[in-house]
Enzyme design. Structure first.
Site, PDB file in Angstrom:
ATOM      1  CB  CYS A  44      -0.976  -0.023   1.166  1.00 57.37           C
ATOM      2  SG  CYS A  44      -0.240  -0.392   2.759  1.00 57.37           S
ATOM      3  CB  SER A  73       3.114  -0.565   5.350  1.00 54.73           C
ATOM      4  OG  SER A  73       4.410  -0.814   5.883  1.00 54.73           O
ATOM      5  CG  ASP A  74       6.245   2.580   0.271  1.00 58.55           C
ATOM      6  OD1 ASP A  74       7.370   2.131   0.572  1.00 58.55           O
ATOM      7  OD2 ASP A  74       6.051   3.284  -0.739  1.00 58.55           O
ATOM      8  CD1 TRP A  75      11.609   0.196   4.042  1.00 51.77           C
ATOM      9  CD2 TRP A  75       9.797  -0.682   3.059  1.00 51.77           C
ATOM     10  NE1 TRP A  75      11.815  -1.160   3.875  1.00 51.77           N
ATOM     11  CE2 TRP A  75      10.741  -1.717   3.284  1.00 51.77           C
ATOM     12  CE3 TRP A  75       8.574  -1.028   2.475  1.00 51.77           C
ATOM     13  CZ2 TRP A  75      10.501  -3.045   2.924  1.00 51.77           C
ATOM     14  CZ3 TRP A  75       8.342  -2.356   2.118  1.00 51.77           C
ATOM     15  CH2 TRP A  75       9.289  -3.337   2.347  1.00 51.77           C
ATOM     16  N   GLY A  76       7.536   3.420   5.957  1.00 55.72           N
ATOM     17  CA  GLY A  76       7.218   4.701   6.585  1.00 55.72           C
ATOM     18  C   GLY A  76       5.798   5.145   6.279  1.00 55.72           C
TER      19      GLY A  76
END
Ligand code: BGC
Length: 760
Positions: free
Chosen positions: A256, A289-292
């Site tokens: 995402c 998730s995407d990173w952060g």
């Protein structure tokens, strides 16, 4: 010949011949060189789900919690107890559970090759494909698949088992810094090629993601912007690209995005994750998730996020202690935790990660064979935009050739960010950034594939000289009287930043104008992230769009220039005549964010004002060429455009309607050399812009003719109807065009279609 539309191969492209050859050559583990896919790949969904559920039933709560959040290795030592010794310096790591035979997840970025952004793994090179836009320009799922097979096999040999690949965000804006990592502006083209690529990656029994779900359409303010669009428009555009990619590629995981969509972050967005992905599409894998990109625990869990990735980049580790507490307190049910883990295990089982685990020591890689894969993609993806007076191909006997600019003496440019590959041969130019959002992880990097050397090798009898182009007057003097002049023009773009202008940087427009004014045999080769403005276009007879052409870019460009390869690429993205023609001439939020940065650097003002800003996608599902038609704007080069050194003519159209729309027509090579064509089928519902509904890619000898049949993808013909809910084809007359590009009307007809509905 491939014909696309209804008859697309939706599942289980078994390991292709190319994969087998590559695997054998690369001395991969024994399973990889057999003709059948690894055992679990293609296994029925419910049996893989049953295996996953049985494993979950044997897990302790601690073990379950361990799988739902992952480390960011470069920063993992900040997290107490992190098993850093087991991590490869790369994007992600999730520890395994050896007692249950669950391997650790070792994750690498891999849009264009196994990434090694800032050489965190010293000396570890990999094969770099051309940018994804080049792959999209091939309109060839086999090339996309071959690239995926190649990357997946290198990743496996380097002990990775999850690839952060499959970027399929539609190009809504020509200045998006990440356009080069995506597959253009059309949902059918992008989704089909992403699916083929993912399938190729996963044929190595490793997981590929598809990313970034959804509407991460710009890099400026990507962590905070709120993408606004109505549901039907979203379903017909970006979501359709994801839907097709997921159907065709069956990725183990969906990543995402950072941004918000209609008011909620994509990684805690009930509509996107629960309703569309998991319910409407019955997606069985896991959402990482995407990173952060994680902002909460309970909301994210409830709204469909299954795994927090790159946890050290979040404000806190939301799926660590806070999730354990929430489960203890009953605020998150044990059943939901089980489901999260089951989805992760399902994705691993389905891709083959459990049954054919990676060998945990580096395996040999046949880089020569893989370089051929990169070169083939580059050659097929280079687009001949203009070729007046048959300026190209150049004769190999050409007397004096002057090559100008673009560091063409040493290499070809690549795009920046998490996709950066340190390619075989190294980086002859690598320039760190001193400021900007990308400066921590991107460098301006060239691949060691010198066009000048390749031109010399291709035309050994010619006198080839190089001048760097920094002084337009000096370049014009050098070009005067030459038999051919080739100017290499570059535009570097990167993840985390958008191009602030579509104009070529560093005075290159003036350079081109000065040279073209003195020499009528001038060709411009563009190495750019996407479209650029061409104020000199009328003065230059030949233009090649080479994108970021990858590790064999120099060789591919030379072969095209001299006609050893006949250009066959077609634009997967519209090239505007001016920035104002596009829906948004400049990145929304750019000026405001710059002002806010300046204020906070000066110690006044605050970035807090910019916690969120809306971007309304006014074009809706009329992305790219559909917007141009809707608004009556004629671009510089339309979507689908691409010339050849031969000519193709179309004739004898027949159109069949009813439940499906099928067209047949003859394609004839009327020129004097073999070539590959991409005839395109466009369909327009009453009163609406035309839409690409299918295409074919076929190679014909001079004089050869072939009949082509294309069945339209029905969801392209349909509109999305939220009241159904689902896809609906209204009965009636549809305009049908077969042409060389989105503006061409080579053949036209009408189809009468019956009423039809399809599930969301
Ligand atoms: C990018 C992703 C990438 C991830 C891990 C993020 O910044 O948006 O595409 O996979 O980093 O490197």
């Amino acid at each position: 010949m491939r014909e696309l539309g209804l008859r697309r191969d939706r599942r289980g492209l078994a390991i292709s011949v190319l994969a087998m050859v590559a695997a054998q050559a690369a001395c991969l583990p024994a399973w990889a060189s057999v003709a059948a896919p690894p055992p679990a790949r293609g296994e029925a969904v419910d049996s893989a789900q049953a295996r996953a559920a049985a494993l979950v039933a044997r897990m302790t709560r601690e073990e379950k919690l361990q799988l739902v959040h992952g480390y960011f290795p470069p920063m993992a030592d900040r997290t107490p107890g992190a098993p850093v010794a087991d991590m490869i310096p790369s994007a992600g790591y999730v520890p395994g559970i050896p007692r249950l035979g669950i391997p650790a997840l070792r994750e690498s970025d891999a849009s264009l090759g196994v990434a090694n952004q800032v050489e965190q793994r010293r000396g570890d090179v990999a094969t770099a494909l051309p940018s994804s836009l080049a792959t999209a320009a091939t309109f060839d799922p086999d090339i996309a698949h071959a690239g995926g097979v190649m990357i997946g096999s290198e990743a496996r040999s380097k002990t990775f088992n999850v690839l952060l690949a499959g970027g399929v965000n539609l190009t809504r804006d020509p200045w998006n810094g990440r356009n080069f990592e995506y597959l253009g502006e059309d949902p059918l083209l992008a989704g089909t090629l992403a699916g083929a690529h993912i399938n190729g990656v996963q044929s190595n029994a490793i997981v590929s993601t598809v990313k970034h779900f959804a509407l991460n359409s710009q890099e400026t303010g990507r962590m905070i912007l709120d993408a606004r669009i109505d549901e039907a428009a979203l379903r017909e555009s970006d979501l359709l690209a994801f839907q097709i990619a997921i159907e065709d590629g069956r990725p183990g995981s969906v990543m995402c995005a950072y941004n918000q969509v209609n008011g909620d972050y994509a990684c805690e967005n009930d509509f996107l994750l629960n309703r569309v992905l998991k319910s409407d599409w019955a997606y069985p894998g896991w959402v990482m998730s995407d990173w952060g990109a994680v902002h909460s625990t309970e909301k994210a869990v409830a709204n469909g996020l299954d795994q927090e990735a790159g946890q050290e980049l979040d404000r806190q580790i939301f799926f660590g202690e806070p999730l354990a507490e929430a489960v203890d307190a009953g605020r998150v049910s044990e059943a939901r935790l089980d489901e999260m883990v089951e989805r992760i295990l399902f994705g691993m089982i389905d891709a083959g990660v459990m049954d054919a685990p990676v060998v945990l020591s580096a395996q040999p890689i046949d880089y020569d064979a893989h370089a051929e894969v990169a070169q083939r993609a580059a050659e097929a993806g280079i687009v001949l935009l203009k070729n007046d007076r048959m300026t190209l191909p150049l004769a190999s006997t050409a007397g004096r050739i002057v090559v100008i600019g673009g560091h063409a003496d040493v290499g070809v440019l690549s795009g920046g960010g998490s996709s950066q590959v340190r390619s075989v041969g190294g980086a002859p130019i690598e320039i760190p950034l001193t400021s900007g959002a990308a400066s921590s992880f991107a460098r301006v990097t060239y691949h060691a594939s010198s066009p000048v050397n390749a031109i010399r090798a291709t035309a050994p009898g010619a006198e080839v000289s190089f001048i760097d182009g920094s002084d337009p007057a000096a370049a014009a003097r050098a070009a005067t009287g030459a038999d051919a002049v080739i100017i290499f023009a570059t535009q570097w773009t990167t993840e985390a930043q958008d191009a602030e202008t579509l104009s070529l940087p560093d005075n290159q427009d003036a350079l081109i104008a000065a040279v073209a004014a003195v020499n009528p045999h001038t060709t411009v080769v563009l190495e750019t992230g996407g479209p650029v403005l061409m104020p000199w276009i009328d003065a230059v007879p030949a233009v090649l769009q080479a994108w970021y052409p990858g590790q064999r870019g120099g060789e591919a460009i030379a072969r095209i220039l001299f006609g050893q390869a006949n250009p066959s690429g077609h634009l997967p993205i519209t090239f505007p005549r001016s920035a104002e023609q596009a829906p948004r001439p400049t990145p929304p939020g750019l000026e405001a964010l710059k002002a806010s940065d300046a204020a906070s650097n000066a110690g006044s003002g605050s970035a807090a004002e910019f916690r969120s800003f809306p971007v309304a996608y006014v074009e809706g599902s009329d992305v790219g060429y559909r917007w141009y038609e809707r608004e009556g704007r004629v671009p510089l080069f339309p979507f689908g455009h691409g010339l050849s050194y031969t000519r193709f003519e179309y004739g004898a159209l027949s159109v069949e309607g009813g439940d499906d729309l099928t067209v047949s027509f003859d394609v004839t090579n009327t020129g004097d050399r073999a070539g590959t064509d991409v005839p395109q089928l466009y369909v327009a519902p009453e009163g609406q812009p035309r839409r690409l509904a299918g295409w074919s890619r076929l190679t014909l000898q001079p004089g050869e003719s072939r009949r082509v049949t294309i069945t339209a993808e029905p969801r392209i013909v349909a509109d999305y109807d939220t009241t159904l809910p689902g896809w609906g084809i209204s009965p009636g007359i549809y305009r049908v065009q077969v042409g060389h590009d989105a503006l061409d009307n080579a053949l036209g007809g009408e189809a009468v279609l019956s009423s039809r509905t399809m599930k969301p």
